[in-house]
Motif scaffolding. Structure first.
Motif, PDB file in Angstrom:
ATOM      1  N   LYS A  12      27.862  35.995  36.555  1.00 32.08           N
ATOM      2  CA  LYS A  12      28.776  34.948  37.015  1.00 32.08           C
ATOM      3  C   LYS A  12      30.229  35.352  36.787  1.00 32.08           C
ATOM      4  CE  LYS A  12      25.640  31.026  36.306  1.00 32.08           C
ATOM      5  NZ  LYS A  12      25.368  29.800  35.495  1.00 32.08           N
ATOM      6  N   LEU A  13      30.494  35.946  35.630  1.00 35.55           N
ATOM      7  CA  LEU A  13      31.852  36.386  35.333  1.00 35.55           C
ATOM      8  C   LEU A  13      32.281  37.533  36.247  1.00 35.55           C
ATOM      9  CD1 LEU A  13      31.908  36.307  31.423  1.00 35.55           C
ATOM     10  CD2 LEU A  13      32.930  34.673  33.017  1.00 35.55           C
ATOM     11  N   VAL A  14      31.357  38.446  36.527  1.00 33.61           N
ATOM     12  CA  VAL A  14      31.650  39.558  37.433  1.00 33.61           C
ATOM     13  C   VAL A  14      31.996  39.038  38.821  1.00 33.61           C
ATOM     14  CG1 VAL A  14      30.586  41.483  38.690  1.00 33.61           C
ATOM     15  CG2 VAL A  14      30.329  41.322  36.206  1.00 33.61           C
ATOM     16  N   GLU A  15      31.228  38.060  39.290  1.00 30.34           N
ATOM     17  CA  GLU A  15      31.468  37.529  40.627  1.00 30.34           C
ATOM     18  C   GLU A  15      32.746  36.692  40.674  1.00 30.34           C
ATOM     19  OE1 GLU A  15      29.891  38.663  43.252  1.00 30.34           O
ATOM     20  OE2 GLU A  15      28.884  39.918  41.756  1.00 30.34           O
ATOM     21  N   ARG A  16      33.049  35.998  39.601  1.00 30.15           N
ATOM     22  CA  ARG A  16      34.316  35.269  39.547  1.00 30.15           C
ATOM     23  C   ARG A  16      35.489  36.243  39.613  1.00 30.15           C
ATOM     24  NH1 ARG A  16      36.183  32.396  34.060  1.00 30.15           N
ATOM     25  NH2 ARG A  16      36.675  34.597  33.627  1.00 30.15           N
ATOM     26  N   SER A  17      35.367  37.348  38.890  1.00 30.46           N
ATOM     27  CA  SER A  17      36.421  38.364  38.895  1.00 30.46           C
ATOM     28  C   SER A  17      36.532  39.016  40.262  1.00 30.46           C
ATOM     29  CB  SER A  17      36.123  39.428  37.829  1.00 30.46           C
ATOM     30  OG  SER A  17      36.083  38.841  36.540  1.00 30.46           O
ATOM     31  N   ARG A  18      35.414  39.235  40.899  1.00 31.69           N
ATOM     32  CA  ARG A  18      35.424  39.818  42.243  1.00 31.69           C
ATOM     33  C   ARG A  18      36.218  38.909  43.191  1.00 31.69           C
ATOM     34  NH1 ARG A  18      31.539  43.564  43.811  1.00 31.69           N
ATOM     35  NH2 ARG A  18      30.003  42.704  42.347  1.00 31.69           N
ATOM     36  N   GLN A  19      36.016  37.602  43.019  1.00 35.97           N
ATOM     37  CA  GLN A  19      36.726  36.630  43.838  1.00 35.97           C
ATOM     38  C   GLN A  19      38.221  36.673  43.566  1.00 35.97           C
ATOM     39  OE1 GLN A  19      35.425  34.643  46.276  1.00 35.97           O
ATOM     40  NE2 GLN A  19      37.521  33.985  46.720  1.00 35.97           N
ATOM     41  N   TYR A  20      38.598  36.779  42.289  1.00 33.39           N
ATOM     42  CA  TYR A  20      40.015  36.840  41.929  1.00 33.39           C
ATOM     43  C   TYR A  20      40.696  38.048  42.567  1.00 33.39           C
ATOM     44  CZ  TYR A  20      39.562  33.248  38.246  1.00 33.39           C
ATOM     45  OH  TYR A  20      39.376  32.076  37.552  1.00 33.39           O
ATOM     46  N   VAL A  21      40.042  39.204  42.498  1.00 29.33           N
ATOM     47  CA  VAL A  21      40.621  40.421  43.064  1.00 29.33           C
ATOM     48  C   VAL A  21      40.719  40.297  44.580  1.00 29.33           C
ATOM     49  CG1 VAL A  21      40.295  42.906  43.391  1.00 29.33           C
ATOM     50  CG2 VAL A  21      39.858  41.883  41.152  1.00 29.33           C
ATOM     51  N   ALA A  22      39.681  39.765  45.185  1.00 29.92           N
ATOM     52  CA  ALA A  22      39.682  39.592  46.641  1.00 29.92           C
ATOM     53  C   ALA A  22      40.800  38.663  47.088  1.00 29.92           C
ATOM     54  CB  ALA A  22      38.328  39.040  47.096  1.00 29.92           C
ATOM     55  N   GLU A  23      41.022  37.594  46.349  1.00 27.67           N
ATOM     56  CA  GLU A  23      42.053  36.620  46.714  1.00 27.67           C
ATOM     57  C   GLU A  23      43.451  37.240  46.733  1.00 27.67           C
ATOM     58  OE1 GLU A  23      41.517  33.490  43.889  1.00 27.67           O
ATOM     59  OE2 GLU A  23      39.883  32.540  45.004  1.00 27.67           O
ATOM     60  N   LEU A  24      43.704  38.196  45.845  1.00 29.40           N
ATOM     61  CA  LEU A  24      45.035  38.793  45.776  1.00 29.40           C
ATOM     62  C   LEU A  24      45.370  39.574  47.041  1.00 29.40           C
ATOM     63  CD1 LEU A  24      47.467  39.067  43.771  1.00 29.40           C
ATOM     64  CD2 LEU A  24      46.558  41.324  43.231  1.00 29.40           C
ATOM     65  N   ILE A  25      44.347  40.045  47.762  1.00 28.66           N
ATOM     66  CA  ILE A  25      44.616  40.838  48.964  1.00 28.66           C
ATOM     67  C   ILE A  25      44.094  40.153  50.233  1.00 28.66           C
ATOM     68  CG2 ILE A  25      44.621  43.002  47.662  1.00 28.66           C
ATOM     69  CD1 ILE A  25      41.828  43.577  48.846  1.00 28.66           C
ATOM     70  N   GLY A  26      43.698  38.901  50.109  1.00 30.73           N
ATOM     71  CA  GLY A  26      43.254  38.156  51.278  1.00 30.73           C
ATOM     72  C   GLY A  26      41.918  38.598  51.830  1.00 30.73           C
ATOM     73  N   ALA A  27      41.028  39.062  50.967  1.00 32.25           N
ATOM     74  CA  ALA A  27      39.730  39.571  51.403  1.00 32.25           C
ATOM     75  C   ALA A  27      38.611  38.617  51.017  1.00 32.25           C
ATOM     76  CB  ALA A  27      39.476  40.945  50.778  1.00 32.25           C
ATOM     77  N   ASP A  28      37.412  38.899  51.490  1.00 31.09           N
ATOM     78  CA  ASP A  28      36.211  38.195  51.076  1.00 31.09           C
ATOM     79  C   ASP A  28      35.637  38.926  49.863  1.00 31.09           C
ATOM     80  OD1 ASP A  28      33.168  37.739  51.042  1.00 31.09           O
ATOM     81  OD2 ASP A  28      33.805  36.268  52.532  1.00 31.09           O
ATOM     82  N   SER A  29      35.129  38.181  48.907  1.00 34.93           N
ATOM     83  CA  SER A  29      34.628  38.814  47.678  1.00 34.93           C
ATOM     84  C   SER A  29      33.492  39.800  47.959  1.00 34.93           C
ATOM     85  CB  SER A  29      34.162  37.741  46.689  1.00 34.93           C
ATOM     86  OG  SER A  29      33.083  37.006  47.216  1.00 34.93           O
ATOM     87  N   LYS A  30      32.740  39.588  49.028  1.00 30.17           N
ATOM     88  CA  LYS A  30      31.640  40.495  49.363  1.00 30.17           C
ATOM     89  C   LYS A  30      32.141  41.830  49.904  1.00 30.17           C
ATOM     90  CE  LYS A  30      28.147  36.932  50.291  1.00 30.17           C
ATOM     91  NZ  LYS A  30      28.948  35.786  49.818  1.00 30.17           N
ATOM     92  N   GLU A  31      33.450  41.946  50.076  1.00 28.64           N
ATOM     93  CA  GLU A  31      34.030  43.194  50.568  1.00 28.64           C
ATOM     94  C   GLU A  31      34.657  44.029  49.446  1.00 28.64           C
ATOM     95  OE1 GLU A  31      35.458  42.052  55.039  1.00 28.64           O
ATOM     96  OE2 GLU A  31      36.534  41.043  53.390  1.00 28.64           O
ATOM     97  N   MET A  32      34.483  43.585  48.196  1.00 34.51           N
ATOM     98  CA  MET A  32      35.057  44.280  47.058  1.00 34.51           C
ATOM     99  C   MET A  32      33.985  45.082  46.325  1.00 34.51           C
ATOM    100  SD  MET A  32      38.072  43.238  47.605  1.00 34.51           S
ATOM    101  CE  MET A  32      38.679  44.382  46.361  1.00 34.51           C
TER     102      MET A  32
END
Length: 390
Positions: free
Chosen positions: A49-69
């Motif tokens: 859950k923490l990994v996926e939350r972090s994936r979302q945070y990183v994706a948000e900074l560049i306007g991406a979808d978390s599944k693309e990180m």
């Protein structure tokens, strides 16, 4: 020993206290230390859950979808995965790549390896002294067999910004994959991978107040099947990068990127004022030239070359007062002049008499005022320059 003023944020940034707290919480038995791949108990599920939350945070900074990180060990691995992963699918067909002479060594060395494999590489020459790579250059370099363009968004030595949006439009028109090294851009400029038409983007945590040893590669969903895996062993990260995920580092990167998103513009305004003060003050010390574009840049960097009889004295005293770089951190042990400055058209002498100042969260105007004051005093003692009393 007197502690140096830290002005080398381009090399690495300190981990923020709030970020390190999150990292530590994922290391001990009382925290979320589990393996994210362990799905049969709550230790693994909590870590995931923490990994996926972090994936979302990183994706948000560049306007991406978390599944693309895709998590990697850093921007160097991300760059390698991007270039080698794409070109591995074209060993016996289209073989042309466009990059520039002022890219990070992780790109240039990878391109050198690909050249040995038979790929043709076009190295674009930057505009003299400013480091601009113009879209027209990219347009002229495109061939019928061009498969990939790889250019950085912010240059790691001079801070010059590349017009990636215009280049992205060209790449899209010609059905060419665009990779962008954004290690030095994340947290400094607003990024939207869709608006920029970027297919691959390399990111690093330790340039954004996160831990070393963790990074990410954005891979647009539509091209994920075109990437050939470089590290095998379990099919992690959508099959693109195997290996047990380092939950603590990933959480650190996620938290750092989440915090960076909240104050990009405000911090750029603050650092722009610091940069202007130092650049103006250095010009009063003697003959100095700017390396990089005077407007099209991020405020975090100031790269200058000193000229004349004062040059060595100024550089020597700067290094006694502040932690700075003469080139990128990856080349700091190499006595050769910066390949970036040579590509800009600087002489070997000016390239060797260059200093890169880079500013960050803990840089204060008082630091720069102290640096300038000490430099003036040393020059006065040496009877090189006469200064009017203040």
């Amino acid at each position: 020993m007197t502690k140096l003023i830290y002005l080398d944020y381009a090399a690495t940034t300190p981990v923020l206290p709030e970020v390190s707290d999150e990292i530590v919480r994922c290391l001990s038995f009382d925290g979320d230390f589990g393996n994210p791949a362990s799905q049969s108990h709550h230790y693994g599920l909590d870590a995931e859950k923490l990994v996926e939350r972090s994936r979302q945070y990183v994706a948000e900074l560049i306007g991406a979808d978390s599944k693309e990180m895709i998590w990697t060990s850093g921007a160097t691995e991300s760059n390698n995965l991007a270039l080698k992963g794409i070109t591995a699918q074209h060993q016996h067909q289209n073989k042309h790549i466009i990059t520039s002479l002022i890219e990070h060594k992780a790109i240039l060395d990878t391109c050198a390896e690909l050249e040995e494999q038979g790929f043709e590489i076009t190295y674009l020459q930057p505009e003299p002294y400013t480091g601009l790579i113009r879209p027209e250059q990219v347009q002229q370099a495109i061939q019928a067999n061009t498969i990939l363009i790889s250019l950085m968004l912010v240059n790691n030595e001079i801070g010059t910004l590349t017009d990636i949006q215009a280049i992205g439009e060209l790449a899209q028109q010609h059905n060419i994959i665009l990779h962008v090294d954004a290690a030095q851009a994340a947290g400094k400029v607003e990024i939207d991978v869709d608006a920029l038409h970027v297919d691959l983007m390399s990111l690093s945590a330790h340039k954004v107040y996160g831990p070393k040893g963790i990074g990410a590669l954005y891979v647009r969903r539509s091209i994920q099947r075109q990437i050939k895996t470089q590290i095998h062993g379990g099919g992690h990260e959508r099959g693109l990068r195997s290996g047990t995920l380092a939950t603590h580092q990933i959480v650190g990167m996620g938290e750092a990127f989440h915090r960076a998103a909240q104050h990009i513009q405000r911090e750029q305004v603050r650092l722009r004022q610091l940069r202007h003060y130092l650049w103006t003050s250095l010009q009063e010390l003697g003959s100095v030239v700017l390396n990089g574009h005077p407007q099209q840049n991020v405020a975090n960097y100031l790269n200058v070359s000193f000229k004349g009889e004062n040059a060595d004295l100024i550089i020597e005293n700067i290094k006694k007062i502040a932690a700075v770089s003469s080139s990128s951190a990856c080349n700091s042990k190499n006595p050769a002049p910066s390949h970036v400055l040579i590509a800009l058209g600087r002489s070997t002498e000016l390239a060797q008499q260059a200093i890169r100042f880079s500013f960050g969260a803990y840089t204060a105007i008082e630091d720069l005022q102290y640096l300038v004051k000490q430099l003036k005093q040393q020059l006065q003692k040496s009877n090189f320059v006469e200064f009017a009393s203040s």
